[in-house]
Design an enzyme around this catalytic site. Structure first.
Site, mmCIF file in Angstrom:
data_model
loop_
_atom_site.group_PDB
_atom_site.id
_atom_site.type_symbol
_atom_site.label_atom_id
_atom_site.label_comp_id
_atom_site.label_asym_id
_atom_site.label_seq_id
_atom_site.Cartn_x
_atom_site.Cartn_y
_atom_site.Cartn_z
ATOM 1 C CG PHE B 117 44.451 39.141 -1.517
ATOM 2 C CD1 PHE B 117 44.201 39.631 -2.787
ATOM 3 C CD2 PHE B 117 45.517 39.688 -0.800
ATOM 4 C CE1 PHE B 117 44.986 40.641 -3.328
ATOM 5 C CE2 PHE B 117 46.305 40.692 -1.338
ATOM 6 C CZ PHE B 117 46.046 41.174 -2.599
ATOM 7 C CD GLN B 237 52.167 41.155 6.233
ATOM 8 O OE1 GLN B 237 51.670 42.066 5.568
ATOM 9 N NE2 GLN B 237 51.450 40.188 6.747
ATOM 10 C CG HIS B 239 54.282 41.282 0.569
ATOM 11 N ND1 HIS B 239 54.495 40.493 -0.530
ATOM 12 C CD2 HIS B 239 52.976 41.656 0.513
ATOM 13 C CE1 HIS B 239 53.364 40.396 -1.214
ATOM 14 N NE2 HIS B 239 52.430 41.089 -0.607
ATOM 15 C CG LEU B 249 53.728 44.882 -2.707
ATOM 16 C CD1 LEU B 249 54.176 43.867 -1.675
ATOM 17 C CD2 LEU B 249 52.579 45.702 -2.165
ATOM 18 C CD GLU B 252 48.590 37.829 -0.072
ATOM 19 O OE1 GLU B 252 49.371 38.519 0.617
ATOM 20 O OE2 GLU B 252 47.578 37.313 0.391
ATOM 21 N NE ARG B 283 50.334 40.087 2.202
ATOM 22 C CZ ARG B 283 49.909 41.339 2.064
ATOM 23 N NH1 ARG B 283 50.211 42.254 2.961
ATOM 24 N NH2 ARG B 283 49.196 41.678 1.012
ATOM 25 C CG HIS B 370 54.327 44.850 2.910
ATOM 26 N ND1 HIS B 370 54.396 45.758 1.885
ATOM 27 C CD2 HIS B 370 53.035 44.468 2.999
ATOM 28 C CE1 HIS B 370 53.181 45.921 1.377
ATOM 29 N NE2 HIS B 370 52.337 45.166 2.036
ATOM 30 N NE ARG B 412 48.699 44.723 6.597
ATOM 31 C CZ ARG B 412 48.665 44.567 5.272
ATOM 32 N NH1 ARG B 412 47.588 44.091 4.682
ATOM 33 N NH2 ARG B 412 49.722 44.877 4.545
ATOM 34 C CB SER B 417 46.792 47.305 5.284
ATOM 35 O OG SER B 417 46.818 47.203 3.886
#
Lengths: 235, 597
Positions: B117, B237, B239, B249, B252, B283, B370, B412, B417
């Protein structure tokens, strides 16, 4: 394009019974039915009531009947259903207001089937995960997708006829645990589903499979649970 | 008629953090979980790619690496003591979820499977590390379901479809909440010794967002009105990969499995911006890269989007160029079947909303609002802290996206999260119960619900010159355009002015639905009030921070400025006026340095 949408309306504080109202709105073939409902609520009639949250088919809030079939309003586009749209609450649950139905009986049925992981054996000594092969994990993958939207249960003729029937969604949940190699309560769940209001009330109408917005093959899943009940085996 | 209840602990919100808090608090204290949605509708269920933990199931990994990556990802604004705590707790948190029955995907030897990730690396080689434990691309859904199921098993009390409207504070201590039962319209006063807010974020203030309708900043706005500060609200953030126009979404995890970003000229552009980890940079870095490509005319067909490409032939070509291999050293070779098995929901979204099949076609994407990095300030035990000395407010807790611990700082990392809500949800629950078991109930004032009644009456009796839907759209447009991915003084100040104008116009809103039963119009209007309050805080905090850090990127101050700005923003509402203050960042091992991916 102009979209003509006929919406079931019922205000329990004013109306004796429900009726339909027709709205004409400008829209696009890529609009979600939910977008149209939001637009009408914002611009035509603020009292129009429905549930919604994620708006992309994963939270399960906005199950409604669109042109006679159960769908999620946020996962159905105008191009899927055409510019003449009829929207109604799902069947089999009490209508509370407009498109909102009483979900409590649905969740009560869900709670019947021990909808939680049960394994009373000691954890691995090193504190790590219980091992499970990819094949064993794949065995119940299908039923982990369920979002409890109630599209299946409220499309089921047996459920319409008898609201005590646990319904397809509960059986899907039971399946998710019965076929999980780590779970130890399959026998108990099969016993529960063999009760009067259990799986025997399924007459394979197939509506549930057609209604599922997550494309879970529910009739097949119910068949697997029935087979396990008969054979006592979990293959 | 107002109804009254009494609980030791009340949890507001039933997403991952709220359910975890409810599960743990109810072990020793009489607890209720209150939520405006049925718990399974909560937005945790939309999280896709994974939950980060240095399990090391596939390759070497350690919590220290996870900690460093998170600190670096935060652009050094995260508090390092809290980050260390979270990353150490991560392993047991993920194992606990497995023990609760969560159906993680598995490795061939039966362990929890992990995927790469953005921003998660092997600290020695600098290469991406497989740290995200996943259940297909619906990891959040499985966490939400599993925690709700465990709450049922443990007989946690739920008040479903109750909207909390106010916090009751007596003598500087927690005394409960006021809520409305949506199905009846009745007000309920819930007397409690401890209250845990787990109300999620507020991404709905932006035009293009991945967030649910429910994400209107309720908890943050309620506490702000009571003089509790909000922290680092300028950090939001975006995304990189939302479905074009819709904002839905695209995980990722797509890039984790080898997907790449392609501009309008057909070029893979991330190597220009992040030579080492390329498409798996943080991100904020990737969102800015996409924005830059579009601004410089390399969007697709001159439009505001680029492509995300997971077609196996593309993935395998670039994997070979990058030297990516399987863990046994063999050639990385993604097949169409694997794409379908690993990313089923993404495939489904693209087919349904775009008519695009990602196995054979590229996905049009644009950055989407996001995640709320800022929020209600807490320490690592979920205790709400109300000043620059981190003084706890007795009986008040927050966890999950509405809270700012701060473990995410300026940006983040993906998968953190879900980790945040499991770890801090648990500790908030434990601490709240511990507090409640030694505290007495505060005596409730006779008029606990009077402020709420006045607020609702005002919404019903406005002049009607303004419309909620219209104001809400104006807010979303201005916030996305002027307090978005790139920011500057002029735009932010004009946004701030616009938000204040909208707040003034909001007084002229009237709700046409006069009924009690499921008055969703009234609820939406009340939520807009929260969105406006939160947006004002964001615009003001953002205009105030004169540097670029993490998700806060300023054209007029393009560099990070540690000398003046290595500090948290706190913002208070003092009699209707916002006041800004600061508190220091906790640094333990990692001194700030340039952030390169």
């Amino acid at each position: 394009m102009e979209i003509t949408i006929k919406i079931f309306r019922y205000n329990p504080e004013k109306d004796k019974r429900g009726h339909y109202e027709v709205y004409h709105v400008e829209g696009d073939e890529n609009d979600r039915v939910l977008d149209i409902l939001e637009y009408i609520k914002g611009n035509h009639d603020g009292t129009l009531s429905f549930r919604r949250s994620c708006a992309h088919g994963v939270c399960g809030s906005d199950a409604i009947r669109i042109n006679g079939r159960n769908m999620l309003a946020c996962k159905t586009l105008v191009r899927d259903v055409g510019e003449k749209i009829t929207v109604e609450p799902v069947l089999g649950l009490k209508i509370v207001k407009d498109l909102i139905v009483d979900m409590e009986p649905f969740f009560d049925n869900y709670k019947h089937v021990l909808p939680y992981f049960i394994n009373n054996s000691p954890l691995p000594e090193d504190g790590r995960e219980r091992l499970q092969s990819p094949e064993d994990r794949a065995r119940f993958d299908e039923t982990t997708k369920c979002i409890l939207c109630a599209c299946c249960t409220t499309s089921c003729p047996s459920y319409w006829a008898n609201g005590n029937y646990y319904g397809p969604a509960s059986i899907v949940t039971a399946h998710r645990f019965i076929f999980d190699s780590r779970d130890e309560a399959a026998a108990e769940r099969l016993q529960i589903l063999s009760e009067t209001d259990g799986i025997a009330r399924c007459h394979t109408a197939y509506n549930c499979t057609e209604a599922c917005p997550r494309e879970i093959k529910i009739t097949k899943v119910i068949g697997e649970v029935k087979m396990a009940m008969v054979t006592g085996k979990l293959d | 008629m107002t109804k009254n209840h009494q609980f030791d602990v009340v949890v507001v919100g039933a997403g991952g953090a709220g359910l975890m808090a409810g599960l743990y608090a109810s072990k020793t204290a009489k607890t209720a979980v209150i939520s405006k949605l049925y718990p399974t509708r909560s937005h945790t269920g939309a999280a896709q790619g994974g939950i980060g933990a240095a399990l090391g199931n596939i390759e070497e990994d350690k919590p220290e690496w996870h900690t460093y990556d998170t600190v670096k990802g935060s652009d050094y604004l995260g508090d390092q003591d809290a980050i260390e705590f979270m990353c150490e707790e991560a392993i047991n948190a993920v194992l606990e979820l497995e023990h609760m029955g969560l159906p993680f995907d598995r490795t061939p030897d039966g362990k929890i499977s992990q995927r790469p990730f953005g921003g998660h690396t092997n600290n020695v080689t600098g290469k991406p590390v497989r740290r995200a434990a996943h259940a297909a691309d619906r990891t959040g859904h499985m966490i939400l379901q599993t925690l709700y199921q465990q709450c049922l098993k443990n007989k946690v009390n739920f008040l479903d479809e109750f909207q909390v409207l106010d916090f009751i504070m007596v003598n500087g201590k927690t005394a409960g909440v006021v809520a409305v039962e949506l199905s009846t319209g009745e007000l309920h006063v819930i007397h409690a010794k401890a209250v845990i807010f787990a109300t999620g974020g507020h991404g709905r203030i932006f035009e293009v967002t991945s967030n649910a309708y429910a994400y209107t900043g309720d908890g943050a706005a309620i506490l702000l009105r009571h003089g509790i500060p909000l922290e680092d609200m300028e950090f939001f953030q975006f995304h990189p990969t939302g479905i074009y126009k819709l904002g839905i979404l695209i995980t990722e995890g797509v890039r984790g499995e080898g997907g790449v970003l392609i501009n309008g000229k057909g070029e893979r552009f991330m190597p220009k911006y992040a030579p080492s980890v390329k498409d798996l940079a943080s991100r904020d870095v990737v969102s800015r890269a996409i924005y830059t490509e579009i601004k410089e005319g390399r969007g697709v067909n001159g439009k505001n989007f680029v492509y995300l490409d997971i077609r196996p032939e593309t993935v395998n070509k670039f994997a070979a160029e990058d030297g990516r291999t399987n863990i046994d050293g063999s050639k990385y070779n993604l097949t169409a079947e694997q794409v379908l098995a690993k990313l089923p929901d993404i495939i489904d979204f693209c087919r349904v909303y775009l008519g695009v099949d990602p196995v054979t076609q590229m996905m049009p994407i644009q950055p989407t609002a996001h995640y709320t990095m800022g929020g209600i300030p807490t320490n690592k035990f979920g205790e709400v802290v109300i000043d620059d000395k981190n003084t706890p407010f007795p009986g008040l807790y927050a966890a999950g996206e509405c809270a700012c611990v701060s473990v995410h700082g300026g940006n983040r990392l993906g998968t953190n999260s879900l980790l945040d809500l499991v770890v801090f949800g648990k500790y908030a629950g434990l601490k709240a119960a511990e507090y409640a078991n030694q505290a007495e109930f505060e005596k409730l004032p006779a008029d606990s619900e009077s402020a709420t009644k006045a607020q609702l009456e005002a919404l019903k009796n406005g002049s009607g010159r303004e419309n909620v839907f219209k104001l809400s759209n104006e807010l979303k447009k201005v916030m996305f355009a002027d307090v978005g991915i790139y920011r500057n003084e002029k735009d932010m100040l004009s946004a701030l002015e616009k938000v204040r104008e909208l707040k003034a116009r909001f007084k002229d809103v009237t709700v046409t639905d006069t009924g009690r039963i499921f008055n969703t119009e009234l609820l939406n209007a009340w939520e807009l009030g929260n969105m406006l309050d939160v947006a004002e805080v964001i615009a003001m905090s953002a205009a105030n921070r004169k540097e670029s850090r993490g998700g806060h990127s300023r054209e007029d101050f393009p560099d990070r400025d540690d000398k003046n700005w290595l500090k948290h923003t706190l913002i208070w509402n003092k009699d209707g006026k916002l006041e800004i203050g600061y508190k220091p960042v906790t640094i333990t091992k990692h001194q700030p340095k340039a952030r390169v991916y």
